[in-house]
Each structure stands twice: as C-alpha cells, then as structure tokens.
Design a protein around this motif. Structure first.
Motif: not given
Length: 186
Positions: A40, A42, A38, A60-62
């Motif tokens: 994230e 920024t 999870n 931006s998310r994996y």
C-alpha cells in the motif's frame, strides 16, 4: 526487509500527473524470496504555506509484486480538480514544495516492510535550504520518465520477437528523466 525496494531518485510532474517510480529489490525468479505482499502506497505533499495535502494515487494497492523488471509508476492525477497542482483546487493551484511517499508491505516471512522517499521542488526552496539539503530527490516540473521497455527485435532482420522475451526492460532508465518538449503531451 528494509531494502526490499527502491523509489526513483527524482519525481516528475507534468500536465497529466505527478509520478514516482518504484522497483522491488532482492528478487529471485527461482523462489519467492523477493516478493512483497499487501503493498500500500501513500503520497502526501507540503505546500510552501505549510499545508499538508493528500495526493491520492490512481492505484495505491497491489496484492503482490515480485519482479525487479516490472516497475511500478505511481501516479497522482493533476487533472483532478481535487489535486493541489490543479487550478480548480480551492484557492487555486498550490505551490507543492515537498512530496512524501511511503510503502507499507509484508515480505515472504510476514515481516513488515516500510519504505519512504521525500522529494523537494528546487524552484521553491530558498538557496540556503537547497545548499544544506544537497544532494536531494527533486520534483522535476514539465518532465517525464524515459521509457524503460521496448519491443525485442531480431538483431539481423529487425523483426519483432515471436517468442519470449517479447519485451526488453532497460533498468538503467529507472532513474532517467527528460524535459517535455513544447507541444508534446505530458
């Protein structure tokens, strides 16, 4: 969990994007010990006038990331008119002197992992601040990262590999940048 990953010591910005590299540490291919879940990222910037600006990432998310040889290059598109690096930004292109990057993730045990990096544009810092801040992570303008991956070749014939590994990752290049030559795309 605090040292589950590392950001590149310098960021690069060119006519295509602002980029920061990230690598997972503490990896073991035999277990899931170094996995992050999870994830994230920024990214925000601070202009020379003190305005905080969002720098949305292309991705931006994996869901998960584990392999230290698979480097994530975070990208903020400077071609987008909403980018403060773009002339189409309200008020024109801004002088972004600081870039902040954070990662929030979970490790295999469900512990929270928080990492951050701060990059400064040395061309926009006063000499007094630059002297006090040394050494610091830089925003390198008109630069690009050196490639980390290459095709594996047979040492005698030079033929491309037909079995794994077909690609080779040079981890020494994780930190390397180079100036963009005139006429070269960013």
């Amino acid at each position: 969990p605090a040292r589950s990953g590392i950001f590149s010591p310098d960021s690069v910005v060119n006519d295509d994007s602002l980029q920061v590299r990230f690598m997972v540490l503490r990896n073991s291919n035999q277990s899931s010990m170094g996995f992050l879940y999870n994830m994230e990222f920024t990214m925000q910037g601070m202009t020379s006038s003190g305005q905080t600006v969002d720098l949305p990432l292309v991705r931006s998310r994996y869901a998960t990331w584990r392999n230290q040889c698979n480097i994530i290059t975070l990208r903020h598109s400077v071609k987008d008119a909403a980018s403060p690096f773009n002339a189409g930004y309200p008020g024109g292109a801004q002088k972004v002197e600081t870039v902040f990057v954070t990662l929030a993730a979970l490790d295999i045990d469900g512990n929270q992992v928080m990492l951050s990096a701060v990059y400064y544009d040395p061309t926009l810092l006063s000499s007094a601040i630059e002297r006090r801040a040394r050494p610091f992570s830089r925003i390198l303008r008109n630069h690009r990262y050196v490639d980390m991956y290459r095709v594996a070749r047979h040492p005698a014939t030079g033929a491309m590999a037909t079995k794994e590994p077909k690609y080779v990752c040079n981890l020494d290049n994780f930190i390397k940048t180079r100036p963009i030559q005139e006429g070269e795309p960013g």
